[in-house]
Write a protein that holds these residues in place. Structure first.
Motif, PDB file in Angstrom:
ATOM      1  N   ILE A 176      -0.014   6.788   2.388  1.00  0.00           N
ATOM      2  CA  ILE A 176       0.171   5.422   1.878  1.00  0.00           C
ATOM      3  C   ILE A 176      -1.161   4.842   1.408  1.00  0.00           C
ATOM      4  CG2 ILE A 176       0.600   3.036   2.631  1.00  0.00           C
ATOM      5  CD1 ILE A 176       2.977   4.183   4.270  1.00  0.00           C
ATOM      6  N   PHE A 177      -2.186   4.928   2.258  1.00  0.00           N
ATOM      7  CA  PHE A 177      -3.490   4.407   1.874  1.00  0.00           C
ATOM      8  C   PHE A 177      -4.125   5.248   0.768  1.00  0.00           C
ATOM      9  CE2 PHE A 177      -3.204   1.854   5.711  1.00  0.00           C
ATOM     10  CZ  PHE A 177      -3.841   0.688   5.309  1.00  0.00           C
ATOM     11  N   ALA A 178      -3.839   6.551   0.784  1.00  0.00           N
ATOM     12  CA  ALA A 178      -4.348   7.406  -0.294  1.00  0.00           C
ATOM     13  C   ALA A 178      -3.762   6.959  -1.637  1.00  0.00           C
ATOM     14  CB  ALA A 178      -3.986   8.869  -0.018  1.00  0.00           C
TER      15      ALA A 178
ATOM     16  N   LEU B  85      -2.177  -2.608  -8.918  1.00  0.00           N
ATOM     17  CA  LEU B  85      -1.603  -1.312  -9.277  1.00  0.00           C
ATOM     18  C   LEU B  85      -1.540  -0.407  -8.049  1.00  0.00           C
ATOM     19  CD1 LEU B  85      -0.501   0.483 -11.545  1.00  0.00           C
ATOM     20  CD2 LEU B  85      -2.847   1.262 -11.975  1.00  0.00           C
ATOM     21  N   GLY B  86      -2.564  -0.488  -7.216  1.00  0.00           N
ATOM     22  CA  GLY B  86      -2.548   0.261  -5.962  1.00  0.00           C
ATOM     23  C   GLY B  86      -1.388  -0.144  -5.069  1.00  0.00           C
ATOM     24  N   GLY B  87      -1.076  -1.446  -5.055  1.00  0.00           N
ATOM     25  CA  GLY B  87       0.055  -1.937  -4.279  1.00  0.00           C
ATOM     26  C   GLY B  87       1.372  -1.374  -4.767  1.00  0.00           C
ATOM     27  N   LEU B  88       1.496  -1.218  -6.100  1.00  0.00           N
ATOM     28  CA  LEU B  88       2.708  -0.627  -6.680  1.00  0.00           C
ATOM     29  C   LEU B  88       2.826   0.837  -6.287  1.00  0.00           C
ATOM     30  CD1 LEU B  88       5.158  -0.817  -8.570  1.00  0.00           C
ATOM     31  CD2 LEU B  88       3.634  -0.231 -10.463  1.00  0.00           C
ATOM     32  N   TYR B  89       1.719   1.548  -6.345  1.00  0.00           N
ATOM     33  CA  TYR B  89       1.720   2.973  -6.005  1.00  0.00           C
ATOM     34  C   TYR B  89       2.235   3.205  -4.584  1.00  0.00           C
ATOM     35  CZ  TYR B  89      -0.933   4.846 -10.041  1.00  0.00           C
ATOM     36  OH  TYR B  89      -1.332   5.265 -11.278  1.00  0.00           O
ATOM     37  N   MET B  90       1.745   2.410  -3.633  1.00  0.00           N
ATOM     38  CA  MET B  90       2.079   2.700  -2.236  1.00  0.00           C
ATOM     39  C   MET B  90       3.474   2.216  -1.845  1.00  0.00           C
ATOM     40  SD  MET B  90      -0.233   0.094   0.042  1.00  0.00           S
ATOM     41  CE  MET B  90       0.062  -1.673   0.112  1.00  0.00           C
ATOM     42  N   THR B  91       4.091   1.360  -2.673  1.00  0.00           N
ATOM     43  CA  THR B  91       5.430   0.854  -2.368  1.00  0.00           C
ATOM     44  C   THR B  91       6.443   1.986  -2.242  1.00  0.00           C
ATOM     45  OG1 THR B  91       5.023  -1.277  -3.438  1.00  0.00           O
ATOM     46  CG2 THR B  91       7.318  -0.604  -3.214  1.00  0.00           C
ATOM     47  N   VAL B  92       6.285   3.011  -3.058  1.00  0.00           N
ATOM     48  CA  VAL B  92       7.225   4.140  -3.060  1.00  0.00           C
ATOM     49  C   VAL B  92       7.294   4.798  -1.687  1.00  0.00           C
ATOM     50  CG1 VAL B  92       7.760   6.379  -4.100  1.00  0.00           C
ATOM     51  CG2 VAL B  92       6.754   4.572  -5.501  1.00  0.00           C
ATOM     52  N   LEU B  93       6.168   4.828  -0.983  1.00  0.00           N
ATOM     53  CA  LEU B  93       6.132   5.449   0.342  1.00  0.00           C
ATOM     54  C   LEU B  93       6.383   4.450   1.468  1.00  0.00           C
ATOM     55  CD1 LEU B  93       3.018   7.797  -0.008  1.00  0.00           C
ATOM     56  CD2 LEU B  93       5.425   8.425  -0.205  1.00  0.00           C
ATOM     57  N   ILE B  94       5.861   3.250   1.304  1.00  0.00           N
ATOM     58  CA  ILE B  94       5.898   2.298   2.416  1.00  0.00           C
ATOM     59  C   ILE B  94       7.280   1.666   2.613  1.00  0.00           C
ATOM     60  CG2 ILE B  94       5.280   0.091   1.282  1.00  0.00           C
ATOM     61  CD1 ILE B  94       3.179  -0.265   3.496  1.00  0.00           C
ATOM     62  N   ALA B  95       8.057   1.518   1.553  1.00  0.00           N
ATOM     63  CA  ALA B  95       9.371   0.876   1.679  1.00  0.00           C
ATOM     64  C   ALA B  95      10.307   1.654   2.607  1.00  0.00           C
ATOM     65  CB  ALA B  95       9.999   0.684   0.295  1.00  0.00           C
ATOM     66  N   PRO B  96      10.524   2.954   2.395  1.00  0.00           N
ATOM     67  CA  PRO B  96      11.406   3.673   3.335  1.00  0.00           C
ATOM     68  C   PRO B  96      10.812   3.791   4.732  1.00  0.00           C
ATOM     69  CG  PRO B  96      10.396   5.209   1.768  1.00  0.00           C
ATOM     70  CD  PRO B  96      10.090   3.827   1.278  1.00  0.00           C
ATOM     71  N   GLY B  97       9.490   3.921   4.831  1.00  0.00           N
ATOM     72  CA  GLY B  97       8.847   4.018   6.136  1.00  0.00           C
ATOM     73  C   GLY B  97       9.046   2.767   6.965  1.00  0.00           C
TER      74      GLY B  97
END
Length: 266
Positions: free
Chosen positions: A50-52, A85-97
């Motif tokens: 997520i942070f990556a 943009l970084g926030g958008l990138y990590m949404t894909v992983l953080i939402a299901p988690g």
């Protein structure tokens, strides 16, 4: 945080907790010390990627702004845009988690519906498919894109202030910690209301809300503006040290990598 944000809403007879301290005391008393760590497997497994993804998006955001002018000086506003943009990138992983974590954390004493993260995935997929697992993605993006922008923008603005005071680009250990702490608070200054809405939406019974925004009028009618800031105390207590250490690690990692493979950007 989810305990305090959500469990006050799952009791028909009024608030289950008077505040953050009461939440901690009652949870430990009723469910044991390890109950404070319910649902942590999913975020622990996901925190590194997520942070990556967040920092990857941040880097891409900076690169996009430098495409036509590589020598352009990026202001804190530019860093904020890159951070979004970084926030958008990590949404894909953080939402299901976070969906998995929320469903595990709201389980109280008695027979639990879910035995662990994998059981949440299996049962949720069986009941509502992939859409059920990804429930809350839009509100997560609405939380994380601006919040990540506030995070990186504030971090860079604080660093600029310290540089002007120092008369040098070098920052002290303590200054990096302060910049990271302020960045964490700026992040959650935006994120807390949509986070409350997201938690309510992700933990509600299937079909209760048509969409995440349906939570807003109900929450305001029952709890007023104050209801959108539930969990502020534990978040503020966590955000400062967590993000101070995060950005210190980020700066140390950049220095270490730059020593091996020098990069112009850094």
């Amino acid at each position: 945080k989810q305990w305090y944000q959500r469990r006050v809403a799952i009791t028909a007879g009024g608030a289950l907790y008077k505040g953050t301290t009461d939440c901690v005391v009652k949870t430990v008393k009723n469910e044991g010390l390890f109950a404070l760590y319910k649902g942590m497997a999913a975020p622990l497994v996901g925190v590194v990627p997520i942070f990556a993804f967040n920092f990857l998006g941040y880097s891409h955001g900076k690169s996009l702004q430098l495409m036509n002018n590589p020598n352009k000086h990026l202001t804190p506003i530019n860093h904020a845009l890159a951070g979004s943009l970084g926030g958008l990138y990590m949404t894909v992983l953080i939402a299901p988690g976070e969906r998995i974590k929320c469903l595990l954390q709201i389980q109280t004493t008695g027979k639990a519906k879910y035995s662990g993260p994998m059981d949440v995935i299996k049962q949720t997929y069986r009941e509502s498919g992939m859409r059920g697992i990804m429930r809350g993605t839009f509100i997560t993006a609405f939380r994380d894109m601006p919040a990540s922008g506030c995070y990186f923008g504030t971090y860079e603005a604080t660093k600029c202030y310290f540089r002007s005071q120092n008369g040098s680009d070098d920052l002290t250990f303590f200054q990096v910690l302060l910049a990271g702490g302020f960045a964490g608070w700026a992040n959650w200054a935006w994120a807390i209301p949509p986070d409350v809405v997201k938690t309510r939406y992700q933990t509600a019974p299937e079909g209760k809300y048509k969409r995440a925004l349906s939570v807003v009028p109900e929450l305001y009618a029952t709890e007023g503006v104050r209801g959108f800031f539930k969990g502020l105390a534990p978040i503020a207590l966590r955000a400062w040290p967590a993000n101070a250490c995060c950005m210190l690690g980020y700066e140390l990692a950049l220095k270490a990598m730059n020593a091996v493979v020098p990069l112009e950007e850094y």
